[in-house]
Design an enzyme around this catalytic site. Structure first.
Site, PDB file in Angstrom:
ATOM      1  N   TYR A   1      -1.395  -0.276  10.137  1.00  0.00           N
ATOM      2  CA  TYR A   1      -1.480  -0.955   8.836  1.00  0.00           C
ATOM      3  C   TYR A   1      -0.249  -0.640   7.986  1.00  0.00           C
ATOM      4  O   TYR A   1       0.338  -1.541   7.365  1.00  0.00           O
ATOM      5  CB  TYR A   1      -2.758  -0.522   8.117  1.00  0.00           C
ATOM      6  CG  TYR A   1      -2.980  -1.178   6.776  1.00  0.00           C
ATOM      7  CD1 TYR A   1      -3.371  -2.516   6.697  1.00  0.00           C
ATOM      8  CD2 TYR A   1      -2.835  -0.470   5.588  1.00  0.00           C
ATOM      9  CE1 TYR A   1      -3.591  -3.122   5.472  1.00  0.00           C
ATOM     10  CE2 TYR A   1      -3.059  -1.061   4.358  1.00  0.00           C
ATOM     11  CZ  TYR A   1      -3.431  -2.394   4.306  1.00  0.00           C
ATOM     12  OH  TYR A   1      -3.645  -2.997   3.085  1.00  0.00           O
TER      13      TYR A   1
ATOM     14  N   SER B   1       0.843  -1.189   0.000  1.00  0.00           N
ATOM     15  CA  SER B   1       0.000   0.000   0.000  1.00  0.00           C
ATOM     16  C   SER B   1       0.877   1.236   0.000  1.00  0.00           C
ATOM     17  O   SER B   1       2.025   1.198   0.456  1.00  0.00           O
ATOM     18  CB  SER B   1      -0.897   0.005   1.243  1.00  0.00           C
ATOM     19  OG  SER B   1      -1.541   1.256   1.407  1.00  0.00           O
TER      20      SER B   1
END
Length: 238
Positions: free
Chosen positions: A159, A147
């Site tokens: 995350y 990501s």
């Protein structure tokens, strides 16, 4: 449909998080290119739907429901697959959990531990379990989904940290095996994509404005078929 003249004919692929979203789209795309795809996720219902779509399209797949948080289940999966096939040609590390978006001091310790288990410990366990089968392939690819928040971004610390760790882990593995095997590792940033995880992270966003997961699946197929060197990092635009 005859698969003998397809580009991935005779190849075996394993896709994690394959019950929906990017994982499902990638599995279907690899199967359409001739690979036999092993589909893993926690929910057997979603896996069965993906398997049915693959079979309806003339492809072949096997479902393997499992919880990646259970390290022993990964070992059992590798043993079962190794008992049926000699080599693993494609490993797509897609499964991940978003967790809660929070400032670093406010990260919940229990949730953070589970996030790290799923997003980084499980991929390591998968690489360890399938390393012998990957080495047995004449052209193996390990593709990890990352990501843009792997670079520091406020409130995405948990995350983002897991994705930064995944990139480093997979890259290190690629460096370790590049001169002694035919294994190449790649990292794919799917960018903004119409998935359930994206909708949870950006609830005010119009899903119709985002590319579908099939675009990412096609990009992963193109990467697997390319001569990209180990360590190649790709961002999917669109």
């Amino acid at each position: 449909m005859s698969t003998s003249n397809l580009p991935l004919s005779g190849k075996l692929a394993l896709v994690t998080g394959a019950s929906r979203g990017i994982g499902a789209a990638t599995a279907e795309t690899l199967a359409a290119a001739g690979a036999h795809v092993v589909l893993t996720a926690r929910t057997s219902g979603g896996l069965e739907e993906v398997e049915d779509r693959i079979h309806q399209a003339g492809g072949s797949a096997t479902i393997a429901p499992l919880d990646l948080a259970d390290g022993e289940s990964i070992g059992r999966l590798a043993q079962a697959i190794g008992g049926r096939w000699r080599a693993l040609d494609i490993l797509v590390l897609n499964a991940a959990t978003l967790g809660s978006l929070a400032a670093v001091p406010a990260i919940d310790a229990k949730e953070f531990a589970r996030l790290l288990t799923l997003n980084i410990a499980a991929p390591q366990a998968l690489i360890a379990a399938f390393d012998p089968m990957l080495r047995a392939s004449g052209d193996a690819r390990v593709v990890a989904l990352t990501s843009s928040v792997a670079a520091p971004r406020a409130y995405w610390g948990a995350y983002g940290a897991s994705k930064a760790a995944l990139e480093t882990l997979v890259g290190a593995y690629g460096e370790e095996v590049k001169n002694i095997s035919a294994i190449r590792t790649h990292v794919v940033d799917p960018g903004a994509t119409r998935t359930a995880m994206r909708a949870r992270a950006f609830p005010g966003e119009d899903p119709a404005s985002l590319k579908g997961p099939e675009v990412v699946g096609k990009a992963i197929l193109d990467l697997v078929l390319s001569d990209a060197s180990t360590g190649h990092r790709m961002r999917v635009e669109g």
